[in-house]
Design an enzyme around this catalytic site. Structure first.
Site, PDB file in Angstrom:
ATOM      1  N   ASP A   1       0.815  -1.219   0.000  1.00  0.00           N
ATOM      2  CA  ASP A   1       0.000   0.000   0.000  1.00  0.00           C
ATOM      3  C   ASP A   1       0.852   1.274   0.000  1.00  0.00           C
ATOM      4  O   ASP A   1       1.624   1.499   0.919  1.00  0.00           O
ATOM      5  CB  ASP A   1      -0.886  -0.061   1.263  1.00  0.00           C
ATOM      6  CG  ASP A   1      -1.742   1.176   1.495  1.00  0.00           C
ATOM      7  OD1 ASP A   1      -1.909   1.974   0.549  1.00  0.00           O
ATOM      8  OD2 ASP A   1      -2.244   1.323   2.622  1.00  0.00           O
TER       9      ASP A   1
ATOM     10  N   HIS B   1      -3.658   4.557   6.901  1.00  0.00           N
ATOM     11  CA  HIS B   1      -2.615   4.023   6.026  1.00  0.00           C
ATOM     12  C   HIS B   1      -1.225   4.235   6.632  1.00  0.00           C
ATOM     13  O   HIS B   1      -0.961   5.239   7.284  1.00  0.00           O
ATOM     14  CB  HIS B   1      -2.676   4.698   4.655  1.00  0.00           C
ATOM     15  CG  HIS B   1      -3.939   4.400   3.904  1.00  0.00           C
ATOM     16  ND1 HIS B   1      -4.085   3.277   3.115  1.00  0.00           N
ATOM     17  CD2 HIS B   1      -5.107   5.060   3.847  1.00  0.00           C
ATOM     18  CE1 HIS B   1      -5.302   3.279   2.588  1.00  0.00           C
ATOM     19  NE2 HIS B   1      -5.942   4.351   3.016  1.00  0.00           N
TER      20      HIS B   1
HETATM   21 ZN   LIG Z   1      -7.918   1.594  -0.278  1.00  0.00          ZN
HETATM   22 ZN   LIG Z   2      -9.074   0.844   2.847  1.00  0.00          ZN
END
Ligand SMILES: [Zn+2]
Ligand SMILES: [Zn+2]
Length: 555
Positions: free
Chosen positions: A195, A368
């Site tokens: 990510d 994140h």
């Molecule tokens: Zn996402």
């Molecule tokens: Zn997500």
């Protein structure tokens, strides 16, 4: 069946989510079998007028036929599963999902009336799909039940991080399962896909817990109602709101359908355990002391017609904003929404309420991983090859630089974009000729009838014509000063055309009356409402879809 000795080729093909935010979908192919990880959507940008949703172009998967074995989901966010109700009409394959994602998807496919084989899977319980053995690994993120995937292939293990952060003090106590990732790493990892959303942010992303003190003060110090807005699937944030409401003697009223669905699903899965007496219905509001009320509400992005915007402009039947009230916008501003959120905050401020948002106080943390967490994952997994995923191109480039910092060889990292193909075999890894990828625009419930906005406009112009709506509004009061006048070309030429356009004019006037005078001073909003109302009217009465161009002069 494919060979088990690893003499084949593993193909890694992102069909969405690389070089853009949203539309996440990545294909893994080995021998004659393929699986896809996630299948998300993207909400349209402002210039895509008339488009409801954007989904990835999955022509490539469709062409695989029986060789495509199914979707595996990493979590329940819209940018990871939102396209499924549209693509599962043509792709009749099973979907494997962690519990919360499965619950949310169940609600969606019920709405769309689709027969889908949905398998709920749990972390550390591997299952087979063709040559792949897949195992979910629990990760922390801004939704419960988020997972990474460890996928064993005949060539080696592929790890896909999903969306994640490494929260050491998560609200539910369930930290990312680094031990499981380490166990896979011990056997050697062929490829890491990770990510990149926050790859530009130095340091660590703070724990979900750090905003608790600030939120606690808002709930204790606010003399009136607390209106709390967050993404409906952010169960940990909602947990905090429920706990604080309970502690400070506030009953919780939820407003918004997606919030109801999300709380229902999370409660069924045991993620939210609160007495029903904590909750109140919106029609009980007038009997409650504002000091004893929390409103949990969607619409944090200033979406036109959302409950929060209607409250902001004083147009909500049951909820009025008072000077004693506090509004907490507990989410990030999605780029492109700055103006509508700004407008909403202006309207709320005009009503005297205190506004807390990420620009003024610490009421939101990201879900994140920042740079140090990304490096930690790279160190832990020590992949032979690395592909940054989930992010715009600059995020991918930055993530690649981080990988080099922690010792991943430059020639072992690949910057892929949608449609690119990475081939890995015993001899090495290389980029192969691309496959078809792109965006499909969804207009109402029709899928793929729109190749491109321009083409669609052209087609509509040629088949259904054009309707111009011209009116002038007073910038201060929002009153209509002139018009509406309707001008059409290539749309209607029957004898009763004039009479019909008069009816359409009445529709415009009705719509303007529904929009409050406060939001009437925002011509973007008025344009969109007028366009929608006319679109419905023309479709209902004539079954035609002309291009509608509202032209609003602010005087
Ligand atoms: Zn996402
Ligand atoms: Zn997500």
């Amino acid at each position: 069946m494919s060979d088990a000795n690893g003499s084949g080729v593993l193909r890694v093909i992102p069909l969405g989510g690389l070089g853009e935010i949203g539309l996440n979908c990545l294909v893994l192919e080995y021998g004659d079998a393929a699986i896809a990880i996630d299948c998300g959507l993207m909400f349209p940008e402002l210039h895509m007028l008339g488009i409801d949703l954007v989904i990835p172009d999955l022509t490539y998967l469709e062409a695989l036929g029986d060789r495509f074995l199914g979707f595996v989901l990493t979590h329940g966010h819209e940018d990871h599963l939102g396209a499924l109700p549209y693509v599962l009409r043509d792709l009749r394959v099973p979907v494997y999902a962690p519990p919360m994602a499965a619950g949310l998807l169940t609600e969606k496919i019920r709405e769309h009336n689709l027969p889908v084989r949905l398998e709920t899977m749990r972390p550390r319980q591997p299952w087979d799909m063709g040559p792949f053995t897949i195992e979910m690994v629990h990760m922390t993120h801004s939704i419960v039940d988020a997972v990474a995937l460890a996928i064993r292939t005949p060539l080696g293990t592929v790890i896909h991080s999903g969306d994640f952060k490494l929260d050491q003090t998560p609200i539910d106590g369930a930290a990312s399962d680094l031990a499981c990732l380490a166990a896979h790493a011990a056997g050697g990892v062929l490829l890491l896909l990770s990510d990149s959303t926050n790859s530009e942010r130095p340091g660590h992303t703070p724990s979900e817990r750090v905003i608790r003190g600030n939120l606690d003060r808002v709930f204790s110090d606010t003399p009136g109602k607390v209106l709390f807005s967050t993404f409906s699937s952010h169960i940990h944030r909602i947990t905090q709101v429920l706990e604080l409401s309970q502690r400070h003697g506030r009953r919780v009223v939820t407003v918004g359908r997606s919030l109801h669905t999300s709380i229902k699903v999370a409660s069924q899965l045991g993620h939210l355990e609160y007495p029903p007496s904590l909750f109140a219905e919106v029609n009980e509001l007038r009997d409650l002391d504002p000091r004893e009320v929390t409103l949990l509400i969607t619409g944090s992005q200033g979406e036109p017609l959302s409950a929060l915007v209607r409250i902001a402009v004083g147009d909500h039947k049951q909820v009025k904003l008072a000077p004693d009230d506090a509004v907490v916008l507990s989410s990030r501003i999605i780029p492109g929404n700055e103006r509508s959120i700004g407008n909403m905050i202006n309207h709320m401020s005009r009503r005297g309420a205190t506004i807390h948002h990420s620009g003024t106080s610490h009421v939101h943390v990201s879900g994140h991983a920042s740079q140090e967490e990304l490096k930690l994952l790279l160190r832990l997994v020590r992949p032979r090859y690395f592909v940054p995923v989930h992010g715009e191109y600059r995020h991918l480039v930055q993530h690649r630089a981080l990988a080099h910092e922690v010792g991943v060889a430059p020639d072992a990292t690949f910057l892929l974009e949608d449609g690119h193909v990475l081939e890995i075999d015993a001899a090495g890894a290389r980029v192969a000729p691309p496959v078809r990828a792109g965006r499909v625009f969804v207009d109402g419930k029709g899928v793929g009838d729109v190749e491109d906005v321009v083409l669609r406009d052209r087609r509509h112009l040629s088949s259904d014509g054009l309707v111009l709506v011209v009116l002038a509004i007073d910038q201060q009061s929002g009153e209509v000063i002139a018009g509406p006048d309707l001008v059409s070309r290539g749309f209607i030429f029957e004898e009763n055309g004039q009479e019909y356009l008069e009816r359409a004019k009445a529709v415009v006037l009705e719509t303007l009356q529904e929009v409050t005078s406060e939001s009437r001073s925002d011509s973007m909003e008025v344009k969109e409402e007028v366009r929608k109302a006319l679109k419905r009217f023309f479709a209902r009465t004539l079954e035609r879809r002309p291009v509608i161009v509202p032209f609003i002069m602010e005087m």
